[in-house]
Design an enzyme around this catalytic site. Sequence first.
Site, PDB file in Angstrom:
ATOM      1  N   LYS A  22       0.843  -1.204   0.000  1.00  0.00           N
ATOM      2  CA  LYS A  22       0.000   0.000   0.000  1.00  0.00           C
ATOM      3  C   LYS A  22       0.880   1.256   0.000  1.00  0.00           C
ATOM      4  O   LYS A  22       0.670   2.169  -0.787  1.00  0.00           O
ATOM      5  CB  LYS A  22      -0.887  -0.002   1.257  1.00  0.00           C
ATOM      6  CG  LYS A  22      -1.526   1.330   1.539  1.00  0.00           C
ATOM      7  CD  LYS A  22      -2.418   1.280   2.756  1.00  0.00           C
ATOM      8  CE  LYS A  22      -1.771   1.639   4.069  1.00  0.00           C
ATOM      9  NZ  LYS A  22      -1.397   3.047   4.231  1.00  0.00           N
ATOM     10  N   ASN A  23       1.885   1.271   0.876  1.00  0.00           N
ATOM     11  CA  ASN A  23       2.683   2.492   1.035  1.00  0.00           C
ATOM     12  C   ASN A  23       3.616   2.763  -0.144  1.00  0.00           C
ATOM     13  O   ASN A  23       4.131   3.871  -0.282  1.00  0.00           O
ATOM     14  CB  ASN A  23       3.479   2.444   2.340  1.00  0.00           C
ATOM     15  CG  ASN A  23       2.574   2.619   3.549  1.00  0.00           C
ATOM     16  OD1 ASN A  23       1.409   2.992   3.405  1.00  0.00           O
ATOM     17  ND2 ASN A  23       3.094   2.335   4.730  1.00  0.00           N
ATOM     18  N   CYS A 116      -4.696   8.397   9.761  1.00  0.00           N
ATOM     19  CA  CYS A 116      -4.841   7.832  11.105  1.00  0.00           C
ATOM     20  C   CYS A 116      -4.608   8.922  12.154  1.00  0.00           C
ATOM     21  O   CYS A 116      -3.727   9.770  11.992  1.00  0.00           O
ATOM     22  CB  CYS A 116      -3.807   6.725  11.324  1.00  0.00           C
ATOM     23  SG  CYS A 116      -4.242   5.178  10.536  1.00  0.00           S
ATOM     24  N   ARG A 121       0.883  15.158  12.909  1.00  0.00           N
ATOM     25  CA  ARG A 121       1.178  14.899  11.504  1.00  0.00           C
ATOM     26  C   ARG A 121       1.137  16.153  10.618  1.00  0.00           C
ATOM     27  O   ARG A 121       0.317  16.264   9.705  1.00  0.00           O
ATOM     28  CB  ARG A 121       0.237  13.822  10.972  1.00  0.00           C
ATOM     29  CG  ARG A 121       0.256  12.591  11.839  1.00  0.00           C
ATOM     30  CD  ARG A 121      -0.430  11.427  11.217  1.00  0.00           C
ATOM     31  NE  ARG A 121       0.428  10.762  10.266  1.00  0.00           N
ATOM     32  CZ  ARG A 121       0.098   9.642   9.632  1.00  0.00           C
ATOM     33  NH1 ARG A 121      -1.063   9.101   9.835  1.00  0.00           N
ATOM     34  NH2 ARG A 121       0.924   9.085   8.791  1.00  0.00           N
ATOM     35  N   ASP A 305       4.976   1.301  12.008  1.00  0.00           N
ATOM     36  CA  ASP A 305       3.783   0.576  11.551  1.00  0.00           C
ATOM     37  C   ASP A 305       3.711  -0.863  12.083  1.00  0.00           C
ATOM     38  O   ASP A 305       2.733  -1.565  11.817  1.00  0.00           O
ATOM     39  CB  ASP A 305       3.741   0.544  10.009  1.00  0.00           C
ATOM     40  CG  ASP A 305       3.265   1.865   9.429  1.00  0.00           C
ATOM     41  OD1 ASP A 305       2.774   2.708  10.193  1.00  0.00           O
ATOM     42  OD2 ASP A 305       3.375   2.046   8.202  1.00  0.00           O
ATOM     43  N   ARG A 397      -8.548  -0.276   5.291  1.00  0.00           N
ATOM     44  CA  ARG A 397      -7.705   0.706   4.589  1.00  0.00           C
ATOM     45  C   ARG A 397      -6.403   0.078   4.116  1.00  0.00           C
ATOM     46  O   ARG A 397      -5.814   0.556   3.147  1.00  0.00           O
ATOM     47  CB  ARG A 397      -7.351   1.878   5.530  1.00  0.00           C
ATOM     48  CG  ARG A 397      -8.485   2.863   5.743  1.00  0.00           C
ATOM     49  CD  ARG A 397      -7.996   4.063   6.523  1.00  0.00           C
ATOM     50  NE  ARG A 397      -6.686   4.487   6.042  1.00  0.00           N
ATOM     51  CZ  ARG A 397      -5.733   4.993   6.801  1.00  0.00           C
ATOM     52  NH1 ARG A 397      -5.910   5.163   8.091  1.00  0.00           N
ATOM     53  NH2 ARG A 397      -4.580   5.345   6.278  1.00  0.00           N
TER      54      ARG A 397
HETATM   55  C1  UD1 Z   1       5.098   7.777   8.589  1.00  0.00           C
HETATM   56  C2  UD1 Z   1       6.207   6.775   8.835  1.00  0.00           C
HETATM   57  C3  UD1 Z   1       6.038   5.653   7.835  1.00  0.00           C
HETATM   58  C4  UD1 Z   1       4.646   5.068   7.988  1.00  0.00           C
HETATM   59  C5  UD1 Z   1       3.566   6.134   7.892  1.00  0.00           C
HETATM   60  C6  UD1 Z   1       2.180   5.606   8.226  1.00  0.00           C
HETATM   61  C7  UD1 Z   1       8.577   7.041   9.354  1.00  0.00           C
HETATM   62  C8  UD1 Z   1       9.786   7.899   9.222  1.00  0.00           C
HETATM   63  N1  UD1 Z   1       7.494   7.458   8.703  1.00  0.00           N
HETATM   64  O1  UD1 Z   1       5.213   8.288   7.284  1.00  0.00           O
HETATM   65  O2  UD1 Z   1       7.009   4.664   8.072  1.00  0.00           O
HETATM   66  O3  UD1 Z   1       4.417   4.100   7.028  1.00  0.00           O
HETATM   67  O4  UD1 Z   1       3.845   7.171   8.795  1.00  0.00           O
HETATM   68  O5  UD1 Z   1       2.106   5.187   9.530  1.00  0.00           O
HETATM   69  O6  UD1 Z   1       8.615   6.011   9.993  1.00  0.00           O
HETATM   70  N2  UD1 Z   1       6.814  15.525  10.216  1.00  0.00           N
HETATM   71  C9  UD1 Z   1       6.813  16.868  10.419  1.00  0.00           C
HETATM   72  N3  UD1 Z   1       6.503  17.684   9.363  1.00  0.00           N
HETATM   73  C10 UD1 Z   1       6.220  17.186   8.109  1.00  0.00           C
HETATM   74  C11 UD1 Z   1       6.254  15.799   7.920  1.00  0.00           C
HETATM   75  C12 UD1 Z   1       6.548  14.997   9.014  1.00  0.00           C
HETATM   76  O7  UD1 Z   1       7.058  17.348  11.527  1.00  0.00           O
HETATM   77  O8  UD1 Z   1       5.972  17.973   7.176  1.00  0.00           O
HETATM   78  C13 UD1 Z   1       7.145  14.627  11.353  1.00  0.00           C
HETATM   79  C14 UD1 Z   1       5.983  13.694  11.710  1.00  0.00           C
HETATM   80  O9  UD1 Z   1       5.064  14.270  12.591  1.00  0.00           O
HETATM   81  C15 UD1 Z   1       6.707  12.504  12.286  1.00  0.00           C
HETATM   82  C16 UD1 Z   1       7.994  12.436  11.466  1.00  0.00           C
HETATM   83  O10 UD1 Z   1       8.181  13.756  10.942  1.00  0.00           O
HETATM   84  O11 UD1 Z   1       7.043  12.729  13.614  1.00  0.00           O
HETATM   85  C17 UD1 Z   1       7.987  11.440  10.342  1.00  0.00           C
HETATM   86  O12 UD1 Z   1       6.825  11.678   9.553  1.00  0.00           O
HETATM   87  P1  UD1 Z   1       6.682  11.198   8.047  1.00  0.00           P
HETATM   88  O13 UD1 Z   1       7.691  10.166   7.745  1.00  0.00           O
HETATM   89  O14 UD1 Z   1       6.607  12.369   7.163  1.00  0.00           O
HETATM   90  O15 UD1 Z   1       5.245  10.584   8.093  1.00  0.00           O
HETATM   91  P2  UD1 Z   1       4.593   9.733   6.986  1.00  0.00           P
HETATM   92  O16 UD1 Z   1       5.069  10.085   5.633  1.00  0.00           O
HETATM   93  O17 UD1 Z   1       3.134   9.758   7.290  1.00  0.00           O
END
Ligand code: UD1
Length: 417
Positions: A22-23, A116, A121, A305, A397
């Site tokens: 999915k990811n 989620c 986020r 995850d 999902r």
């Molecule tokens: C994250 C997980 C990913 C997982 C997905 C769904 C990591 C590094 N990322 O990806 O493995 O599959 O959730 O559960 O493990 N952040 C900011 N500002 C931003 C973007 C991110 O502060 O613009 C922070 C987030 O709050 C978090 C960290 O950076 O603490 C990592 O986030 P990110 O990797 O961007 O999240 P996802 O892409 O959703």
Amino acid sequence: MQKLEVFGSNKLKGTIDISGSKNASLPILAASLLTNKKIFLRNLPKVKDIETMIDLLRSLGSKIKFKNKELVIDNSKQNKKFASYNLMKTMRAGILVLGPLLAKFRVAKVSLPGGCAIGTRPVDIHLNSLSKLGVKYKIFQGYVHACAPRGLIGSKIRFSKISVGATENLIIAASFAKGTTILNNCAIEPEIKDLVDFLVKLGCDITWTAKRSIKIVGVEEVNETTYSIMFDRIEAGTYLIAAAITESNLKIRNLSPSILKTEIDILRKIGARVIVKKNEIQILGNKNIKSTNIKTAPYPGFPTDLQAQIMVLLCKANNRSYIKEDIFENRFMHVSELNRMGAQISINGNKASISGNIKFAPAELMATDLRASVSLILAALSTKGKSVINRIYHLDRGYEDLEKKLKKVGAKIRRVN
Ligand code: UD1
């Protein structure tokens, strides 16, 4: 509302085939917006998030159909630049259309994403990095209004924090920017490598120059492409943990074991027997599970995850274990439900302290997010008696045919309305 009834605790035996990731699929679907040439995608998982992303692309004007298990995407008439809240509210990956829309049209209006409820986020890293490629934006009434008056222009960017989503957005956007972009401190999740492999196959000019650095030279036109999505490593990890929890003997197939090295090492450390073959992992669960300490981290660290799933397993360990959640500040929502089954887990900030030697009792439970839902199923599978899991739309999902796959290896699980 549909729920799942699980009757534990019989042992599982047999083979589970892992679906496409999915990811990995979500950013590749978003990246398809970059080109007017046809794209043929194989091995997409049949899960709700993918349907939502397809609906989002269709709302932007993409023509998409399934033909012989292949998804055929035709963006030659794709012309809309507006991604509505309705389609973005359940799926954070929706923000990934921002980069390609800006690359193509120099203007886009995209809702801030949902997903989620596992933390705040934010998307500041996505937006700050895009602004270094010449994007101007403002946030107004829940929407990002963005434009790139001179088009996207290559630049040197160092991400302030490792972010999977921001790395993906920037790789996609920079692929069609003018000139060269260097991205440093990139996330290097296998799904990002899959995105890069897809873009390179499309004709983009992308090279990994160091462990967390990428060089992207923008291109103007690309080719028609067929691409097969990688396996879902989180689905694979979930079934490996399921076998360990239920002391079962499972073969997990259609995967590349080297990608799951961290998970395999931990399962071995806590006492499971793991046999690695070329495209398959066999796992034999052990009654005696050793306690351990885990912290989640960007790849190649232990994935956030799989944090909820491994926590269930650690409840069965011979001693107290600790988990530190280093990616999201609010990702312990499964804990109160597990405690209702008899677990003794206490939370202090981003640390969970997990008592071992727990014998769960069956219960009626509530799923709160995608991975939390599956952790409750794992707990129920290892518990004698009938447990009921409500709100399983979260599960749909991200897990393809979960009940079917588990039933095939002997689990007693059924969906009821
Ligand atoms: C994250 C997980 C990913 C997982 C997905 C769904 C990591 C590094 N990322 O990806 O493995 O599959 O959730 O559960 O493990 N952040 C900011 N500002 C931003 C973007 C991110 O502060 O613009 C922070 C987030 O709050 C978090 C960290 O950076 O603490 C990592 O986030 P990110 O990797 O961007 O999240 P996802 O892409 O959703």
